[in-house]
Design a protein around this motif. Structure first.
Motif, PDB file in Angstrom:
ATOM      1  N   THR A  62       0.813  -1.216   0.000  1.00 50.86           N
ATOM      2  CA  THR A  62       0.000   0.000   0.000  1.00 50.86           C
ATOM      3  C   THR A  62       0.849   1.270   0.000  1.00 50.86           C
ATOM      4  OG1 THR A  62      -1.807  -1.162   1.128  1.00 50.86           O
ATOM      5  CG2 THR A  62      -1.825   1.247   1.190  1.00 50.86           C
ATOM      6  N   PRO A  63       1.765   1.464   0.956  1.00 52.50           N
ATOM      7  CA  PRO A  63       2.593   2.690   0.884  1.00 52.50           C
ATOM      8  C   PRO A  63       3.521   2.705  -0.317  1.00 52.50           C
ATOM      9  CG  PRO A  63       3.363   1.241   2.648  1.00 52.50           C
ATOM     10  CD  PRO A  63       2.075   0.670   2.160  1.00 52.50           C
ATOM     11  N   ALA A  64       4.012   1.537  -0.734  1.00 50.14           N
ATOM     12  CA  ALA A  64       4.899   1.503  -1.903  1.00 50.14           C
ATOM     13  C   ALA A  64       4.152   1.929  -3.156  1.00 50.14           C
ATOM     14  CB  ALA A  64       5.473   0.094  -2.082  1.00 50.14           C
ATOM     15  N   ALA A  65       2.957   1.392  -3.347  1.00 54.67           N
ATOM     16  CA  ALA A  65       2.161   1.748  -4.521  1.00 54.67           C
ATOM     17  C   ALA A  65       1.759   3.220  -4.491  1.00 54.67           C
ATOM     18  CB  ALA A  65       0.921   0.854  -4.595  1.00 54.67           C
ATOM     19  N   TYR A  66       1.415   3.712  -3.319  1.00 50.93           N
ATOM     20  CA  TYR A  66       1.028   5.123  -3.198  1.00 50.93           C
ATOM     21  C   TYR A  66       2.193   6.042  -3.554  1.00 50.93           C
ATOM     22  CZ  TYR A  66      -0.502   9.493  -1.026  1.00 50.93           C
ATOM     23  OH  TYR A  66      -0.841  10.803  -0.804  1.00 50.93           O
ATOM     24  N   TYR A  67       3.381   5.727  -3.037  1.00 50.48           N
ATOM     25  CA  TYR A  67       4.540   6.568  -3.298  1.00 50.48           C
ATOM     26  C   TYR A  67       4.911   6.549  -4.781  1.00 50.48           C
ATOM     27  CZ  TYR A  67       9.051   8.807  -2.546  1.00 50.48           C
ATOM     28  OH  TYR A  67      10.105   9.679  -2.578  1.00 50.48           O
ATOM     29  N   ILE A  68       4.854   5.359  -5.398  1.00 54.56           N
ATOM     30  CA  ILE A  68       5.198   5.253  -6.820  1.00 54.56           C
ATOM     31  C   ILE A  68       4.221   6.039  -7.671  1.00 54.56           C
ATOM     32  CG2 ILE A  68       5.367   3.638  -8.752  1.00 54.56           C
ATOM     33  CD1 ILE A  68       6.336   1.552  -6.733  1.00 54.56           C
ATOM     34  N   ALA A  69       2.940   6.010  -7.292  1.00 55.31           N
ATOM     35  CA  ALA A  69       1.918   6.690  -8.089  1.00 55.31           C
ATOM     36  C   ALA A  69       1.953   8.202  -7.912  1.00 55.31           C
ATOM     37  CB  ALA A  69       0.536   6.160  -7.714  1.00 55.31           C
ATOM     38  N   ARG A  70       2.397   8.677  -6.759  1.00 55.68           N
ATOM     39  CA  ARG A  70       2.311  10.110  -6.455  1.00 55.68           C
ATOM     40  C   ARG A  70       3.613  10.869  -6.691  1.00 55.68           C
ATOM     41  NH1 ARG A  70      -2.101   9.979  -7.337  1.00 55.68           N
ATOM     42  NH2 ARG A  70      -3.929  10.325  -6.003  1.00 55.68           N
ATOM     43  N   PHE A  71       4.743  10.168  -6.686  1.00 58.93           N
ATOM     44  CA  PHE A  71       6.020  10.869  -6.773  1.00 58.93           C
ATOM     45  C   PHE A  71       6.846  10.337  -7.932  1.00 58.93           C
ATOM     46  CE2 PHE A  71       4.716  10.945  -2.325  1.00 58.93           C
ATOM     47  CZ  PHE A  71       4.773  12.295  -2.043  1.00 58.93           C
ATOM     48  N   ARG A  72       7.634  11.208  -8.507  1.00 59.41           N
ATOM     49  CA  ARG A  72       8.596  10.833  -9.538  1.00 59.41           C
ATOM     50  C   ARG A  72       9.989  10.918  -8.930  1.00 59.41           C
ATOM     51  NH1 ARG A  72       4.530   9.425 -11.074  1.00 59.41           N
ATOM     52  NH2 ARG A  72       3.505   9.715 -13.080  1.00 59.41           N
ATOM     53  N   PHE A  73      10.733   9.843  -8.987  1.00 58.73           N
ATOM     54  CA  PHE A  73      12.058   9.807  -8.382  1.00 58.73           C
ATOM     55  C   PHE A  73      12.995   9.072  -9.321  1.00 58.73           C
ATOM     56  CE2 PHE A  73       9.428   6.338  -6.861  1.00 58.73           C
ATOM     57  CZ  PHE A  73      10.207   5.212  -7.082  1.00 58.73           C
ATOM     58  N   PRO A  74      14.294   9.323  -9.228  1.00 59.39           N
ATOM     59  CA  PRO A  74      15.257   8.644 -10.111  1.00 59.39           C
ATOM     60  C   PRO A  74      15.197   7.131  -9.927  1.00 59.39           C
ATOM     61  CG  PRO A  74      16.288  10.506  -8.988  1.00 59.39           C
ATOM     62  CD  PRO A  74      14.947  10.322  -8.346  1.00 59.39           C
ATOM     63  N   GLY A  75      15.143   6.421 -11.034  1.00 65.33           N
ATOM     64  CA  GLY A  75      15.093   4.966 -10.985  1.00 65.33           C
ATOM     65  C   GLY A  75      13.701   4.398 -10.809  1.00 65.33           C
ATOM     66  N   ARG A  76      12.670   5.235 -10.967  1.00 65.00           N
ATOM     67  CA  ARG A  76      11.293   4.757 -10.763  1.00 65.00           C
ATOM     68  C   ARG A  76      10.941   3.656 -11.739  1.00 65.00           C
ATOM     69  NH1 ARG A  76       6.402   6.040 -13.051  1.00 65.00           N
ATOM     70  NH2 ARG A  76       4.553   5.745 -11.699  1.00 65.00           N
ATOM     71  N   LEU A  77      11.222   3.855 -13.031  1.00 66.35           N
ATOM     72  CA  LEU A  77      10.889   2.844 -14.029  1.00 66.35           C
ATOM     73  C   LEU A  77      11.722   1.577 -13.818  1.00 66.35           C
ATOM     74  CD1 LEU A  77      10.504   4.995 -17.279  1.00 66.35           C
ATOM     75  CD2 LEU A  77       8.698   4.036 -15.812  1.00 66.35           C
ATOM     76  N   ALA A  78      12.984   1.753 -13.437  1.00 70.53           N
ATOM     77  CA  ALA A  78      13.823   0.583 -13.169  1.00 70.53           C
ATOM     78  C   ALA A  78      13.286  -0.207 -11.985  1.00 70.53           C
ATOM     79  CB  ALA A  78      15.258   1.028 -12.904  1.00 70.53           C
ATOM     80  N   PHE A  79      12.796   0.504 -10.962  1.00 73.88           N
ATOM     81  CA  PHE A  79      12.225  -0.173  -9.804  1.00 73.88           C
ATOM     82  C   PHE A  79      10.978  -0.972 -10.196  1.00 73.88           C
ATOM     83  CE2 PHE A  79       9.045  -0.064  -6.384  1.00 73.88           C
ATOM     84  CZ  PHE A  79       9.720  -0.793  -5.422  1.00 73.88           C
ATOM     85  N   LEU A  80      10.102  -0.363 -10.981  1.00 75.33           N
ATOM     86  CA  LEU A  80       8.901  -1.068 -11.430  1.00 75.33           C
ATOM     87  C   LEU A  80       9.269  -2.278 -12.289  1.00 75.33           C
ATOM     88  CD1 LEU A  80       6.523   1.908 -12.318  1.00 75.33           C
ATOM     89  CD2 LEU A  80       6.288   0.296 -10.430  1.00 75.33           C
ATOM     90  N   PHE A  81      10.292  -2.136 -13.104  1.00 77.75           N
ATOM     91  CA  PHE A  81      10.727  -3.256 -13.941  1.00 77.75           C
ATOM     92  C   PHE A  81      11.266  -4.400 -13.084  1.00 77.75           C
ATOM     93  CE2 PHE A  81      14.061  -5.350 -16.534  1.00 77.75           C
ATOM     94  CZ  PHE A  81      13.244  -5.845 -17.540  1.00 77.75           C
ATOM     95  N   LEU A  82      12.044  -4.072 -12.056  1.00 74.12           N
ATOM     96  CA  LEU A  82      12.566  -5.108 -11.168  1.00 74.12           C
ATOM     97  C   LEU A  82      11.441  -5.785 -10.397  1.00 74.12           C
ATOM     98  CD1 LEU A  82      15.757  -3.338  -9.753  1.00 74.12           C
ATOM     99  CD2 LEU A  82      15.651  -5.230 -11.399  1.00 74.12           C
ATOM    100  N   VAL A  83      10.450  -5.005 -10.000  1.00 75.88           N
ATOM    101  CA  VAL A  83       9.294  -5.592  -9.325  1.00 75.88           C
ATOM    102  C   VAL A  83       8.586  -6.577 -10.239  1.00 75.88           C
ATOM    103  CG1 VAL A  83       7.000  -5.074  -8.406  1.00 75.88           C
ATOM    104  CG2 VAL A  83       8.947  -3.687  -7.727  1.00 75.88           C
TER     105      VAL A  83
END
Length: 248
Positions: A62-83
Protein backbone atom coordinates in the motif's frame (compact mmCIF):
# COMPACT_ATOMS: atom_id res chain seq x y z
CA UNK A 1 -16.35 -33.33 -6.33
CA UNK A 2 -19.26 -32.90 -3.91
CA UNK A 3 -20.95 -36.06 -5.18
CA UNK A 4 -17.75 -38.07 -4.97
CA UNK A 5 -17.16 -36.86 -1.42
CA UNK A 6 -20.44 -38.54 -0.44
CA UNK A 7 -19.54 -41.91 -1.95
CA UNK A 8 -18.04 -44.93 -0.25
CA UNK A 9 -14.83 -46.56 -1.42
CA UNK A 10 -16.90 -49.31 -3.03
CA UNK A 11 -19.03 -46.78 -4.96
CA UNK A 12 -15.95 -45.02 -6.33
CA UNK A 13 -14.25 -48.28 -7.35
CA UNK A 14 -17.40 -49.68 -8.94
CA UNK A 15 -17.18 -50.56 -12.65
CA UNK A 16 -19.15 -49.21 -14.43
CA UNK A 17 -19.43 -46.32 -12.00
CA UNK A 18 -22.70 -44.85 -10.79
CA UNK A 19 -23.05 -41.09 -10.94
CA UNK A 20 -24.91 -40.85 -7.63
CA UNK A 21 -23.90 -42.73 -4.48
CA UNK A 22 -26.04 -45.67 -3.44
CA UNK A 23 -26.22 -44.17 0.04
CA UNK A 24 -24.72 -40.75 0.85
CA UNK A 25 -21.79 -41.17 3.24
CA UNK A 26 -21.98 -38.06 5.40
CA UNK A 27 -19.60 -39.80 7.78
CA UNK A 28 -16.81 -38.98 5.33
CA UNK A 29 -16.89 -35.38 6.55
CA UNK A 30 -16.84 -36.49 10.18
CA UNK A 31 -13.85 -38.74 9.46
CA UNK A 32 -11.93 -35.95 7.75
CA UNK A 33 -12.89 -33.44 10.41
CA UNK A 34 -11.60 -35.79 13.11
CA UNK A 35 -8.26 -36.17 11.33
CA UNK A 36 -5.47 -33.61 11.47
CA UNK A 37 -6.85 -31.95 8.33
CA UNK A 38 -9.32 -29.83 10.29
CA UNK A 39 -10.03 -27.85 12.35
CA UNK A 40 -6.79 -27.55 14.28
CA UNK A 41 -4.46 -29.08 11.71
CA UNK A 42 -4.05 -28.40 8.01
CA UNK A 43 -7.01 -26.02 7.79
CA UNK A 44 -5.60 -23.89 10.61
CA UNK A 45 -2.15 -23.89 8.99
CA UNK A 46 -3.53 -22.80 5.62
CA UNK A 47 -5.66 -20.08 7.20
CA UNK A 48 -2.81 -18.64 9.26
CA UNK A 49 -0.40 -18.65 6.32
CA UNK A 50 -2.90 -17.12 3.88
CA UNK A 51 -4.05 -14.39 6.26
CA UNK A 52 -0.50 -13.63 7.38
CA UNK A 53 0.83 -13.33 3.83
CA UNK A 54 -2.13 -11.19 2.73
CA UNK A 55 -1.73 -8.82 5.67
CA UNK A 56 2.01 -8.51 5.11
CA UNK A 57 1.53 -7.75 1.41
CA UNK A 58 -1.02 -5.04 2.22
CA UNK A 59 1.27 -3.43 4.80
CA UNK A 60 4.15 -3.26 2.32
CA UNK A 61 2.39 -2.79 -1.02
CA UNK A 62 0.00 0.00 0.00
CA UNK A 63 2.59 2.69 0.88
CA UNK A 64 4.90 1.50 -1.90
CA UNK A 65 2.16 1.75 -4.52
CA UNK A 66 1.03 5.12 -3.20
CA UNK A 67 4.54 6.57 -3.30
CA UNK A 68 5.20 5.25 -6.82
CA UNK A 69 1.92 6.69 -8.09
CA UNK A 70 2.31 10.11 -6.45
CA UNK A 71 6.02 10.87 -6.77
CA UNK A 72 8.60 10.83 -9.54
CA UNK A 73 12.06 9.81 -8.38
CA UNK A 74 15.26 8.64 -10.11
CA UNK A 75 15.09 4.97 -10.98
CA UNK A 76 11.29 4.76 -10.76
CA UNK A 77 10.89 2.84 -14.03
CA UNK A 78 13.82 0.58 -13.17
CA UNK A 79 12.23 -0.17 -9.80
CA UNK A 80 8.90 -1.07 -11.43
CA UNK A 81 10.73 -3.26 -13.94
CA UNK A 82 12.57 -5.11 -11.17
CA UNK A 83 9.29 -5.59 -9.33
CA UNK A 84 7.79 -7.07 -12.48
CA UNK A 85 10.73 -9.44 -12.95
CA UNK A 86 9.92 -11.17 -9.65
CA UNK A 87 6.73 -12.49 -11.29
CA UNK A 88 8.94 -14.65 -13.51
CA UNK A 89 10.31 -16.55 -10.52
CA UNK A 90 8.20 -19.26 -8.89
CA UNK A 91 8.89 -21.28 -5.71
CA UNK A 92 9.59 -24.39 -7.81
CA UNK A 93 12.45 -22.64 -9.64
CA UNK A 94 13.93 -21.44 -6.35
CA UNK A 95 13.37 -24.71 -4.48
CA UNK A 96 17.02 -25.29 -3.60
CA UNK A 97 17.59 -21.73 -2.42
CA UNK A 98 14.40 -21.66 -0.37
CA UNK A 99 15.29 -24.93 1.32
CA UNK A 100 18.79 -23.75 2.18
CA UNK A 101 17.44 -20.49 3.55
CA UNK A 102 14.61 -21.86 5.70
CA UNK A 103 15.47 -25.52 6.39
CA UNK A 104 16.55 -24.66 9.95
CA UNK A 105 13.18 -23.04 10.74
CA UNK A 106 11.33 -25.67 12.78
CA UNK A 107 7.97 -25.86 14.49
CA UNK A 108 5.55 -22.94 14.05
CA UNK A 109 8.41 -20.87 12.62
CA UNK A 110 7.94 -22.75 9.36
CA UNK A 111 4.59 -20.98 9.01
CA UNK A 112 6.44 -17.67 9.33
CA UNK A 113 8.77 -18.81 6.55
CA UNK A 114 5.82 -19.64 4.29
CA UNK A 115 4.22 -16.28 5.08
CA UNK A 116 7.40 -14.48 4.04
CA UNK A 117 7.78 -16.58 0.87
CA UNK A 118 4.18 -16.17 -0.26
CA UNK A 119 4.22 -12.47 0.53
CA UNK A 120 7.38 -12.01 -1.52
CA UNK A 121 5.98 -13.80 -4.56
CA UNK A 122 2.67 -11.92 -4.47
CA UNK A 123 4.02 -8.49 -3.58
CA UNK A 124 4.77 -7.43 -7.14
CA UNK A 125 1.24 -8.06 -8.36
CA UNK A 126 -0.23 -6.09 -5.47
CA UNK A 127 2.11 -3.13 -6.05
CA UNK A 128 1.39 -3.01 -9.78
CA UNK A 129 -2.39 -3.16 -9.50
CA UNK A 130 -2.61 -0.79 -6.52
CA UNK A 131 -0.30 1.84 -8.01
CA UNK A 132 -2.50 1.87 -11.12
CA UNK A 133 -5.52 2.68 -8.95
CA UNK A 134 -3.66 5.34 -6.97
CA UNK A 135 -2.48 6.90 -10.24
CA UNK A 136 -6.09 7.08 -11.47
CA UNK A 137 -7.02 9.39 -8.58
CA UNK A 138 -6.20 13.05 -9.40
CA UNK A 139 -3.33 14.51 -7.42
CA UNK A 140 -5.48 17.54 -6.72
CA UNK A 141 -7.51 15.43 -4.27
CA UNK A 142 -4.41 14.84 -2.14
CA UNK A 143 -3.29 18.45 -2.51
CA UNK A 144 -6.67 19.67 -1.27
CA UNK A 145 -6.39 17.47 1.81
CA UNK A 146 -2.84 18.68 2.48
CA UNK A 147 -3.94 22.33 2.18
CA UNK A 148 -6.71 21.65 4.72
CA UNK A 149 -4.06 20.52 7.21
CA UNK A 150 -4.05 16.75 6.78
CA UNK A 151 -0.71 15.00 6.97
CA UNK A 152 0.61 12.63 4.33
CA UNK A 153 -0.46 9.53 6.29
CA UNK A 154 -3.89 11.01 6.98
CA UNK A 155 -4.27 11.76 3.30
CA UNK A 156 -3.32 8.20 2.41
CA UNK A 157 -5.60 6.43 4.88
CA UNK A 158 -8.57 8.83 5.00
CA UNK A 159 -8.66 10.18 1.45
CA UNK A 160 -6.85 7.92 -1.02
CA UNK A 161 -7.58 4.44 0.34
CA UNK A 162 -11.40 4.79 0.25
CA UNK A 163 -11.15 5.91 -3.38
CA UNK A 164 -9.04 2.93 -4.46
CA UNK A 165 -10.84 0.32 -2.35
CA UNK A 166 -11.82 -1.87 -5.37
CA UNK A 167 -8.15 -2.20 -6.29
CA UNK A 168 -7.23 -3.12 -2.73
CA UNK A 169 -9.95 -5.77 -2.63
CA UNK A 170 -8.73 -7.19 -5.95
CA UNK A 171 -5.20 -7.43 -4.57
CA UNK A 172 -6.45 -9.04 -1.34
CA UNK A 173 -8.39 -11.73 -3.20
CA UNK A 174 -5.58 -12.68 -5.56
CA UNK A 175 -2.94 -12.77 -2.82
CA UNK A 176 -5.18 -14.77 -0.49
CA UNK A 177 -6.18 -17.31 -3.13
CA UNK A 178 -2.63 -17.71 -4.45
CA UNK A 179 -1.34 -18.30 -0.92
CA UNK A 180 -4.23 -20.65 -0.09
CA UNK A 181 -3.40 -22.78 -3.14
CA UNK A 182 0.42 -22.67 -2.84
CA UNK A 183 2.00 -26.11 -2.84
CA UNK A 184 5.67 -26.15 -3.87
CA UNK A 185 7.21 -24.16 -1.01
CA UNK A 186 4.99 -25.82 1.59
CA UNK A 187 5.89 -29.27 0.28
CA UNK A 188 9.61 -28.48 0.43
CA UNK A 189 9.75 -26.81 3.84
CA UNK A 190 7.04 -28.41 6.02
CA UNK A 191 8.06 -31.93 6.99
CA UNK A 192 5.98 -32.21 10.18
CA UNK A 193 2.51 -33.62 9.25
CA UNK A 194 0.94 -31.67 12.12
CA UNK A 195 2.03 -28.37 10.55
CA UNK A 196 1.36 -29.06 6.87
CA UNK A 197 -1.24 -26.93 5.04
CA UNK A 198 -4.15 -28.40 3.11
CA UNK A 199 -2.40 -28.58 -0.24
CA UNK A 200 0.28 -30.84 1.22
CA UNK A 201 -2.02 -32.78 3.57
CA UNK A 202 -4.54 -33.83 0.91
CA UNK A 203 -2.36 -36.46 -0.85
CA UNK A 204 -2.03 -38.39 2.43
CA UNK A 205 -5.24 -40.20 1.55
CA UNK A 206 -3.54 -41.71 -1.52
CA UNK A 207 -1.35 -44.50 -0.20
CA UNK A 208 0.70 -47.11 -2.01
CA UNK A 209 -1.89 -49.87 -1.62
CA UNK A 210 -5.02 -48.02 -0.43
CA UNK A 211 -6.48 -44.96 -2.11
CA UNK A 212 -9.23 -43.24 -0.14
CA UNK A 213 -10.57 -41.10 -2.95
CA UNK A 214 -13.72 -40.28 -0.99
CA UNK A 215 -11.65 -38.63 1.76
CA UNK A 216 -9.54 -36.79 -0.81
CA UNK A 217 -12.66 -35.28 -2.38
CA UNK A 218 -14.03 -34.47 1.07
CA UNK A 219 -10.85 -32.63 2.01
CA UNK A 220 -10.97 -30.76 -1.31
CA UNK A 221 -14.50 -29.62 -0.46
CA UNK A 222 -13.29 -28.37 2.93
CA UNK A 223 -10.50 -26.50 1.14
CA UNK A 224 -12.66 -24.69 -1.43
CA UNK A 225 -15.55 -23.62 0.81
CA UNK A 226 -13.66 -20.71 2.52
CA UNK A 227 -12.56 -19.34 -0.86
CA UNK A 228 -16.12 -19.56 -2.22
CA UNK A 229 -17.41 -17.69 0.83
CA UNK A 230 -14.73 -15.02 0.35
CA UNK A 231 -15.75 -14.49 -3.28
CA UNK A 232 -19.43 -14.37 -2.34
CA UNK A 233 -18.87 -11.52 0.12
CA UNK A 234 -16.65 -9.32 -2.06
CA UNK A 235 -17.80 -10.24 -5.57
CA UNK A 236 -19.07 -6.76 -6.42
CA UNK A 237 -15.92 -4.95 -5.37
CA UNK A 238 -13.76 -7.57 -7.08
CA UNK A 239 -15.57 -7.09 -10.39
CA UNK A 240 -15.28 -3.34 -9.97
CA UNK A 241 -11.54 -3.67 -9.45
CA UNK A 242 -11.04 -5.93 -12.47
CA UNK A 243 -13.07 -3.76 -14.83
CA UNK A 244 -11.88 -0.35 -13.61
CA UNK A 245 -10.43 1.67 -16.48
CA UNK A 246 -11.94 -0.57 -19.16
CA UNK A 247 -14.09 2.29 -20.48
CA UNK A 248 -12.86 5.84 -20.87
Amino acid sequence: MLISSLKSREDIAKIPPDYLPASPQWDNYLTVWASNVAPGGALLATTVIALGATLLVLLVATPAAYYIARFRFPGRLAFLFLVLITQMLQPTVLAVGLYQEFSSWRGPLVWVALILINAAFNLSFAIWIMQAFFASVPKEVDEAALIDGAGRLQTLFRISLPLVWPGIVTAIVFVFVNTWNEYAAAFILVQDPALQPLTVAMPRFLGLYVRDWQYLFTTAMVAVVPVIILFAFIERRLIGGLTAGAVK
